[in-house]
Design an enzyme around this catalytic site. Structure first.
Site, PDB file in Angstrom:
ATOM      1  N   CYS A 129       0.807  -1.224   0.000  1.00  0.00           N
ATOM      2  CA  CYS A 129       0.000   0.000   0.000  1.00  0.00           C
ATOM      3  C   CYS A 129       0.848   1.287   0.000  1.00  0.00           C
ATOM      4  O   CYS A 129       0.586   2.207  -0.775  1.00  0.00           O
ATOM      5  CB  CYS A 129      -0.959  -0.022   1.186  1.00  0.00           C
ATOM      6  N   GLN A 156       1.189   5.511   8.464  1.00  0.00           N
ATOM      7  CA  GLN A 156       0.240   4.533   7.938  1.00  0.00           C
ATOM      8  C   GLN A 156      -0.983   4.350   8.848  1.00  0.00           C
ATOM      9  O   GLN A 156      -0.852   4.139  10.053  1.00  0.00           O
ATOM     10  CB  GLN A 156       0.955   3.190   7.722  1.00  0.00           C
ATOM     11  N   LYS A 218       9.941  -3.494   1.567  1.00  0.00           N
ATOM     12  CA  LYS A 218       9.004  -3.569   0.425  1.00  0.00           C
ATOM     13  C   LYS A 218       9.099  -2.305  -0.407  1.00  0.00           C
ATOM     14  O   LYS A 218       9.028  -2.346  -1.631  1.00  0.00           O
ATOM     15  CB  LYS A 218       7.566  -3.775   0.920  1.00  0.00           C
ATOM     16  N   HIS A 247      -2.936   6.567   3.836  1.00  0.00           N
ATOM     17  CA  HIS A 247      -1.531   6.638   4.235  1.00  0.00           C
ATOM     18  C   HIS A 247      -0.925   7.945   3.713  1.00  0.00           C
ATOM     19  O   HIS A 247      -1.244   8.387   2.600  1.00  0.00           O
ATOM     20  CB  HIS A 247      -0.719   5.492   3.620  1.00  0.00           C
TER      21      HIS A 247
END
Ligand code: A2P
Length: 345
Positions: A129, A156, A218, A247
């Site tokens: 995300c 987040q 990530k 986010h």
């Protein structure tokens, strides 16, 4: 118009519910919406795409006569069921991290690398995300100035940890405001390892030996794959904040070519999927409250970065349940259809 049979694995979860909503909102041509979850939800009735659908337990027969299955039920369930879906000639769009770095699996943000869909082999991965939201701001600037490296700090929202993350924040806020004694510990483990109400937790996912978390890696690894720049240097710190949804990411990026703010503004304004929301003197900058349930990601606080010669600093906000998950997945499904690559394998 041809219509398609869509399965939603994890249909009862935070992302699954958004997928149903977005299929309806975007008038996706649905012939059948098959709602799949665990045995806990089997038999539940949910309104989806104009019909009252009964949720079914996911098993290896669940994918027969489906064109596409969008998975949002965690990595383990993707690993368990993806093969069964492929054997039924059902293309998998997966929201988990299970196959993102697999070289045979395209990792796709349609506005950025939709062409990667042309070579899919039955599984397509949706990015993490925060990576998706960050790249919506970074990619157009990369096209214009050539990205060299960047630093990111994420803020987040709790819905990134699923529906239970939202409930945990809401309950903690209610208890603190009403001054009630702390409730007894829940039967199940809490979602967050520390109180999240009125707090920040600089820790999402497991720590690695080098001190970064898996979530932070990530951002680096998925950026490399999506932008096709294996050598790009990325350093990221991921923080959970007591925000319900959307986010936010603070980015400091260094580019190969000289940068200037007017060009950067025009570049961002012309990029599909992004909205420049940047009038600081009018108190206008993106905030999670304004970008919840919004398809566009917002970029603001754009300025020359004092830390590099060719640097830009900016702030990007996006609904992680939408662009970071459900919307991006539905856009991939739309793109598969428009590119005519929803083929049997
Ligand atoms: P269920 O509601 O039956 O547990 P969230 O990310 O909001 O926590 O949602 C997770 C989603 O994954 C839910 O829809 C959940 O269904 C689903 N899920 C969990 N375990 C399985 C499983 N074994 N098979 C299919 N879906 C599952």
């Amino acid at each position: 118009m041809k219509k398609y049979r869509i399965g939603i694995v994890g249909a009862t979860g935070a992302v699954g519910q958004e997928i149903i909503h977005l299929l309806e909102k975007r008038e996706f041509p649905v012939a059948e919406a098959r709602l799949l979850a665990s045995s806990r939800s089997a038999g539940r009735e949910i309104q989806a795409c104009g019909n009252l659908e009964v949720v079914k337990e996911t098993n290896s027969d669940s994918f027969k006569n489906l064109d596409i299955a969008i998975f949002s039920a965690g990595s383990q369930n993707t690993v368990t069921f993806a093969d069964a879906a492929r054997k039924s000639d059902c293309v998998v769009i997966d929201n988990s991290s299970a196959f993102r770095m697999d070289k045979d699996v395209p990792l796709v943000i349609p506005e950025i690398n939709g062409d990667a869909l042309e070579s899919h082999k039955g599984i397509i991965a949706n990015p993490n995300c925060s990576t998706a939201v960050a790249l919506m701001g970074l990619y157009p600037l990369h096209k214009r100035f050539g990205l060299k490296r960047f630093f990111a700090s994420t803020y987040q929202a709790v819905s990134g940890a699923g529906a239970e993350g939202v409930t945990e924040l809401e309950n903690q806020v209610k208890n603190q405001i009403s001054n009630e004694p702390s409730p007894p510990p829940p039967d199940s483990d809490p979602v967050f390892q520390h109180p999240i109400a009125f707090n920040l937790i600089p820790h999402i996912d497991d720590f690695r030996e080098d001190g970064y978390t898996k979530e932070e890696l990530k951002m680096r690894n998925e950026t490399r794959k999506i932008l096709g720049i294996p050598s790009i240097q990325v350093s990221c710190t991921c923080v959970r904040v007591p925000v319900l949804r959307a986010h936010s990411i603070s980015i400091n990026a260094e580019f190969d070519s000289p940068v200037n703010v007017p060009d950067a503004r025009t570049t961002l304004e012309n990029f599909e999927g992004v909205e420049l929301w940047d009038l600081p003197n009018a108190l206008r900058y993106p905030m999670p409250i304004n970008y919840s349930e919004k398809e566009l990601c917002g970029v603001g606080r754009l300025r020359l970065d004092h830390g590099f010669s060719n640097g830009l600093a900016f702030w990007v906000v996006g609904d992680q349940l939408w662009k970071g998950a459900a919307l991006n997945a539905v856009q991939i499904a739309e793109e598969l259809i428009s590119r005519k690559c929803l083929k049997n394998l």
